[in-house]
Design a protein around this motif. Structure first.
Motif, PDB file in Angstrom:
ATOM      1  N   GLU A  20       4.714  81.633 102.675  1.00 48.63           N
ATOM      2  CA  GLU A  20       5.080  81.395 104.078  1.00 48.63           C
ATOM      3  C   GLU A  20       6.201  80.371 104.190  1.00 48.63           C
ATOM      4  O   GLU A  20       7.133  80.552 104.973  1.00 48.63           O
ATOM      5  N   VAL A  21       6.076  79.297 103.406  1.00 48.52           N
ATOM      6  CA  VAL A  21       7.138  78.280 103.443  1.00 48.52           C
ATOM      7  C   VAL A  21       8.442  78.900 102.954  1.00 48.52           C
ATOM      8  O   VAL A  21       9.502  78.721 103.550  1.00 48.52           O
TER       9      VAL A  21
ATOM     10  N   ARG B  62      16.913  80.953 102.375  1.00 50.07           N
ATOM     11  CA  ARG B  62      17.033  79.977 101.281  1.00 50.07           C
ATOM     12  C   ARG B  62      17.906  80.536 100.180  1.00 50.07           C
ATOM     13  O   ARG B  62      18.242  81.728 100.160  1.00 50.07           O
TER      14      ARG B  62
ATOM     15  N   GLU C 223      10.016  70.510 106.842  1.00 44.22           N
ATOM     16  CA  GLU C 223      10.997  71.398 107.475  1.00 44.22           C
ATOM     17  C   GLU C 223      10.737  71.527 108.970  1.00 44.22           C
ATOM     18  O   GLU C 223      11.598  71.940 109.726  1.00 44.22           O
TER      19      GLU C 223
ATOM     20  N   LEU D 216       0.446  78.973 107.653  1.00 42.75           N
ATOM     21  CA  LEU D 216       1.203  77.725 107.751  1.00 42.75           C
ATOM     22  C   LEU D 216       1.542  77.416 109.210  1.00 42.75           C
ATOM     23  O   LEU D 216       1.496  76.268 109.650  1.00 42.75           O
TER      24      LEU D 216
ATOM     25  N   GLN E 180       6.303  70.725 102.182  1.00 41.98           N
ATOM     26  CA  GLN E 180       7.621  71.278 102.498  1.00 41.98           C
ATOM     27  C   GLN E 180       7.645  71.859 103.908  1.00 41.98           C
ATOM     28  O   GLN E 180       8.590  71.643 104.671  1.00 41.98           O
ATOM     29  N   GLY E 181       6.595  72.587 104.241  1.00 39.10           N
ATOM     30  CA  GLY E 181       6.518  73.214 105.568  1.00 39.10           C
ATOM     31  C   GLY E 181       6.579  72.170 106.667  1.00 39.10           C
ATOM     32  O   GLY E 181       7.302  72.323 107.654  1.00 39.10           O
TER      33      GLY E 181
ATOM     34  N   ALA F  39       3.549  73.224  99.191  1.00 41.70           N
ATOM     35  CA  ALA F  39       3.953  74.136 100.269  1.00 41.70           C
ATOM     36  C   ALA F  39       3.753  73.488 101.626  1.00 41.70           C
ATOM     37  O   ALA F  39       4.619  73.560 102.503  1.00 41.70           O
TER      38      ALA F  39
ATOM     39  N   SER G 193       9.958  81.081 105.572  1.00 37.50           N
ATOM     40  CA  SER G 193      10.133  80.519 106.911  1.00 37.50           C
ATOM     41  C   SER G 193      11.608  80.349 107.283  1.00 37.50           C
ATOM     42  O   SER G 193      11.932  80.172 108.444  1.00 37.50           O
ATOM     43  N   ARG G 194      12.482  80.391 106.313  1.00 33.45           N
ATOM     44  CA  ARG G 194      13.930  80.284 106.614  1.00 33.45           C
ATOM     45  C   ARG G 194      14.751  80.909 105.482  1.00 33.45           C
ATOM     46  O   ARG G 194      14.187  81.231 104.431  1.00 33.45           O
TER      47      ARG G 194
END
Lengths: 228, 530
Positions: B299-300, B306, A22, A105, A18-19, A15, B303-304
């Motif tokens: 959260e990931v 998908r 991105e 995050l 990836q965070g 995670a 976050s956008r």
């Protein structure tokens, strides 16, 4: 904007990786201490997100090795232990910051940004070169109040050049720092991205920012400082 | 009332001292009083005897020589002494001139005069000594006899009217009449002396008591100082200072075992507190890590925008993490229940080998995936009486542990037998990299060989801890060892072996018995079911 994530717990590692990716960082990851130490000592990272309790080699040991080798990487410790002595021992070992699990995050990203700026002695979150202004918090780029849309990769490349304003950087430097460790190296990819960046950043009425130093690489600087 | 030890000591010792002093002083006073009275009485008796010499019988008449010329003590006007002389019939022969009234007639012996206290006619307290005697005849005293009266005067022989010698042969001593002489004198001097003595004794007693109590208070305080110091040290103990130990310089013998015991207690407390603190930190760590996994993943993911498949992956991952967390929590709960004694023991007949094989079926696929060679050395029909559910959890944990730590292409050896009256189960796995000094720690809660949590998250370091507690609950022992790179866990249970024949009906013994269901229906912990 190169970051290493060392975390043995797969869900967190993936995670966070990836965070960060991105958010525009070039991220490598390692799932145990030995692997993490190898990555951290073989490559130049701007920020290392390091779990404390790791198999084989602990996070604190990695940190001590990095500090011993005068690594300039900024280290953000991740720990599930919130006792004062745990936090103090991490900071004493040379950590720049720490986060207690579970964390937001967004907070991790903000702290990594701060550590990245600190790595290049940037006190402000806005990097200015001539009439170019890069807001590292909102990740927006303006030139003379004109907003410029950049892809993540273009943004990373620009940041890499911007924090080294006036310094000539080679294509391999760019490759190692903007692109992830496992991706294949093609130096003409760099040239392609530089061309994209120039197309977006430069207009005939504005002074040139990205200059080619033939045989060496590229340098970002405003026209005033450019050598003839 | 002051209930401190110091107060009690001072009070009780002071009371004892005051009582002793008072009794002694009173005794001394009484002895002195008696002695003074005795001397006074002797003196009075001697005076009566001396005066008796001066009482004479002349013919049929009794003459009291000092009547006409009384001694100074009878004649004086201030505090005079008194005398009185009676005939045998009670009639008064003579009395001192200062005596207005009668004295008590005391018919004492000449040798032992009768003495008593009385109130003198002029109201003064006094004592009187009386003797009853036959007066001697006029001129009966030998010529060379010298008598001094009370005033030291020598009787002048020429005072006698007749100087003729006494004719002893003519005397009829027994027929002569008795007279009684009583001499009385006030006891004012004596009483004053006694009063002075009493005051002296009271004063000295009070002074001595004051000095002793003050000295006592100082001594008690000084000698109780170690106790006071120990109290202060105890008062300073709190949960932050459990590492401190009690120490007293020159501690008295009685306090030394107390201090030693207190320090032992402090050691236990410190260890317990540290263990509790570590445990709490470990629990926090174990629960925070999966929580961090869930939070970061969500959260990931959020976050956008998908693709739906991406969300699904994240949700599946979160579900898996929450299941792992649930396992940790339920294992912790089992541990704390068994440690708090909230678990009950169920007894039933269990076929150990069959249970082992049944349990192994859950791990066989995992072992086969890494080409593990499984070796069985188990007695068939190994029936014992124990708690089937708990034994099932123990066996699952042992087999799970072996499957998780065996090296690829390694060996897992499972042995069950009845030896020396007890059930022995051994589970071995190859590929053990555990240092010998870490062997004892494998049963500690949250202890893992590599200090980190495993990548799968299912091995939280609680399985063997729970196993050990259960085995102890079942009354058995469990030991871990490393032998030639193999991790060996041996379990011993003190339980009687059951002979199946005992459980068969006598009339069906000849027929092949139906296999009873001796494999317990075990409710496995979640991690075993997965």
């Amino acid at each position: 904007m190169r970051v290493l994530v060392v975390e043995d717990y797969t869900p967190v590692r993936e995670a966070v990786t990836q965070g960060l990716r991105e958010a525009g960082f070039a991220v490598d990851s390692a799932s145990d201490g030995r692997d993490g130490l190898w990555h951290a000592t073989k490559n130049q990272y701007d920020v290392i997100v390091l779990d404390v309790m790791l198999p084989n080699v602990s996070g604190i040991e990695i940190l001590q090795r990095l500090r011993k080798e005068k690594s300039e990487a900024r280290v953000l410790l991740l720990t599930a232990k919130d006792a004062v002595e745990d936090r103090v021992s991490g900071l004493n070992a040379g950590a720049d910051d720490y986060l207690i699990k579970p964390f937001a995050l967004e907070e991790l990203l903000a702290r990594v940004h701060v550590l990245f700026r600190r790595r290049y002695d940037q006190l402000s979150s806005v990097i200015e070169v001539g009439n170019l202004a890069i807001d590292t918090v909102t990740q927006t780029v303006r030139r003379d109040e004109t907003a410029i849309e950049l892809t993540k990769r273009e943004y990373s490349l620009l940041i890499f050049l911007a924090v080294r304003t006036g310094q000539v950087v080679s294509r391999s430097d760019i490759w190692e720092n903007v692109y992830e460790f496992k991706s294949d190296a093609h130096s003409n990819v760099i040239d392609v991205y530089i061309r994209y960046l120039r197309q977006k950043l430069e207009k005939p009425e504005w002074p040139r920012l990205i200059h080619t130093r033939r045989g060496f690489g590229y340098v970002l600087e405003s026209q005033d400082g450019e050598s003839p | 009332m002051n209930t401190t030890l110091r107060g009690r000591l001072i009070f009780s010792i002071s009371v004892a001292i005051v009582v002793t002093l008072t009794t002694t002083q009173y005794g001394l006073y009484v002895v002195m009083q008696r002695q003074l009275y005795k001397e006074f009485d002797q003196h009075l008796g001697a005076k009566a005897r001396a005066l008796a010499v001066l009482v004479e019988q002349r013919d049929n008449r009794i003459e009291v020589e000092f009547d006409q010329h009384p001694m100074q003590e009878f004649a004086r006007s201030i505090r005079p002494e008194f005398y009185q002389v009676w005939h045998e019939d009670g009639s008064v022969i003579s009395r001192s001139r200062r005596l207005n009234g009668d004295l008590t007639q005391l018919n004492g012996d000449r040798v032992v005069p009768l003495v008593m206290s009385l109130e003198l006619p002029d109201k003064r307290p006094g004592r009187a000594a009386g003797i009853r005697f036959r007066p001697h005849l006029h001129n009966a005293l030998p010529a060379n006899t010298s008598i001094q009266d009370m005033n030291g005067r020598q009787p002048n022989p020429t005072d006698d009217d007749d100087a003729d010698t006494l004719d002893l042969d003519t005397l009829d001593f027994a027929s002569r009449p008795f007279v009684t002489l009583v001499v009385a004198r006030d006891t004012q001097d004596l009483n004053e002396s006694l009063a002075n003595l009493a005051w002296l004794l009271i004063g000295s007693g009070l002074f001595a008591t004051g000095i002793i109590v003050a000295l006592l208070a100082w001594l008690v305080k000084k000698n109780l100082q170690p106790l006071q110091s120990l109290t202060q040290q105890i008062e300073q103990v709190n949960d932050q200072t459990l590492n401190q130990r009690f120490a007293l310089a020159n501690a008295p013998g009685e306090l030394q075992p107390v201090i030693a015991r207190l320090n032992t207690l402090m050691n236990c407390l410190e260890t317990a507190f540290r263990r509790e603190k570590t445990f709490t930190a470990d629990v926090a760590h174990e629960l925070r890590t999966p929580l961090a996994g869930i939070r970061s993943t969500l959260e990931v993911s959020l976050s956008r925008q998908r693709e739906s498949g991406s969300y699904r992956t994240s949700m599946e991952r979160c579900l898996r993490i929450s299941e792992e967390t649930e396992t940790i929590i339920s294992t912790l709960l089992s541990l704390s229940r068994i440690e708090a004694g909230q678990t009950t023991l169920a007894q039933d007949v269990v076929d150990v080998t069959a249970t082992l094989r049944h349990t192994w079926s859950r791990f066989a696929a995992r072992a086969a995936a890494i080409r593990v060679n499984t070796q069985w050395h188990c007695e068939q029909r190994l029936l014992v009486e124990t708690d089937p559910g708990k034994l099932g959890v123990v066996l699952s944990n042992l087999l799970d542990n072996a499957t998780s730590h065996v090296d690829p292409d390694g060996i897992i050896l499972i042995r069950s037998q009845f030896l020396n009256g007890q059930l022995n189960i051994t589970v071995e796995n190859s590929g053990c990299e555990l240092a010998p000094q870490h062997i004892d720690r494998v049963f500690d809660r949250f202890w893992r060989a590599d200090t980190s949590r495993s990548a799968t998250g299912s091995h939280s370091g609680l399985g063997l801890a729970l196993t050990k507690r259960i085995v102890q609950f079942l009354g058995g022992t469990i030991e871990a060892a490393t032998v030639n790179g193999r991790f060996v866990i041996t379990l011993q249970l003190q339980t009687p072996r059951i002979d199946l024949q005992l459980h068969s009906e006598p009339n069906t013994a000849a027929k092949p018995t139906t296999q009873p269901n001796l494999i317990p229906k075990i409710v496995m912990p979640d991690y075993v079911q997965r």
